[in-house]
Design an enzyme around this catalytic site. Structure first.
Site: not given
Ligand code: GUN
Length: 293
Positions: A51, A95, A118
């Protein structure tokens, strides 16, 4: 069988995003994304790195906060609050999953919903359920929808079976597919690990979204001839003798299912790159909304 190339579709999204970033730049705005990682789970670390790397490539203001697994709830909430107040940051992502002593729901609720790229904050969950377009939609289901759209797969009237009921994928995916209009109008079923006679349920599907997080959970018996399969799973399995000692496999037994289905996403290179593409897009949306107020 058509292979749905998530890498290439994600590049299309990134190209659109670049144009939007350039337009913002002309107006004196630069979108910013803050990513928080707590602990040292290797898979989470890898996602966060991807990311951060992509954000930098696109020219976003990108900040990465890595906290030790021992970080307290209060510390994490204080960090979120400081990012809420930071005018350079338009999107905040923590995350998931955090270490077990962290109350994830409380941390998510601390995020300013306008920066919740998110789409996990209760305000944004409600907006999705209410068809209010001013919120944020979770990146992975949004990416799945885009894969279907760009692959010319109609959803209207289709039987869509989602396997998995998570807040990150299964539930929002169901809400998106049942919306009225383009990309929606599907007949949606959610199945999960406790569903009775799963095989009979998934066999009725024109579109299967596999999001249960178990390697090769769906096999050839689960999929009808001509179905479309979107595999959200990213599971690490031991692979002795390979350089990393592991490899990534989906929730679907790709080799077996590829023989019968009309189209399928690979793992890696399917849904994964789309999640990152939609995150970048959501971050730019957050900045555009601010710029337009
Ligand atoms: N863990 C797995 N997928 C995601 C996501 O799309 N966002 C976040 N913050 N954590 C994740």
């Amino acid at each position: 069988m058509k292979l749905i190339d998530g890498k290439s579709i994600a590049e299309n999204v990134h190209n659109e995003t670049k144009g939007r970033i350039a337009a913002l730049s002309e107006r004196g705005f630069r979108p910013g994304l803050a990513v928080i990682l707590v602990g040292d789970d290797p898979a989470s670390r890898a996602y966060v790195r991807s990311k951060d790397k992509r954000a930098a490539e696109l020219g976003l203001h990108s900040v990465k906060h890595e906290l030790p697994a021992t970080a307290s709830q209060d510390e994490l909430v204080a960090l979120v609050q400081s990012l809420n107040a930071d005018p350079l940051v338009h999107g905040i992502l923590v995350q998931s999953p955090p270490p077990p002593h962290i109350d994830e729901a409380a941390v998510v609720q601390a995020i300013d919903p306008r920066k919740d790229v998110d789409g996990f904050h209760p305000v944004n969950v409600a907006k999705l359920a209410l068809d209010d377009p001013t919120g944020f939609v979770p990146c992975t289901p949004l990416g799945c929808l885009r894969l279907l759209a760009e692959s010319g797969i109609p959803t209207a009237g289709a039987n869509a079976v989602i396997v998995g009921r998570s807040m990150i994928v299964g539930k929002p995916m169901a809400l998106l597919l049942m919306r009225r209009g383009q990309g929606g109008d599907a007949t949606v079923t959610i199945a999960h690990s406790r569903s009775k006679d799963l095989t009979a349920i998934t066999r009725r599907a024109d579109i299967v979204i596999a999001a249960i997080g178990r390697p090769h959970f769906l096999g050839v018996d689960h999929i009808s001839e001509g179905a479309v399969v979107i595999d959200v799973g990213i599971n690490r399995v031991d692979a002795p003798g390979t350089p990393r000692g592991h490899r990534l496999v989906g929730d679907v037994d790709f080799d077996a299912v590829a023989e019968r289905c009309a189209a399928i996403t690979p793992v890696p290179g399917g849904v994964g790159p789309m999640t990152i593409a939609m995150l970048m897009s959501n971050t730019v949306t957050a900045c555009e909304r601010l710029a337009n107020t």
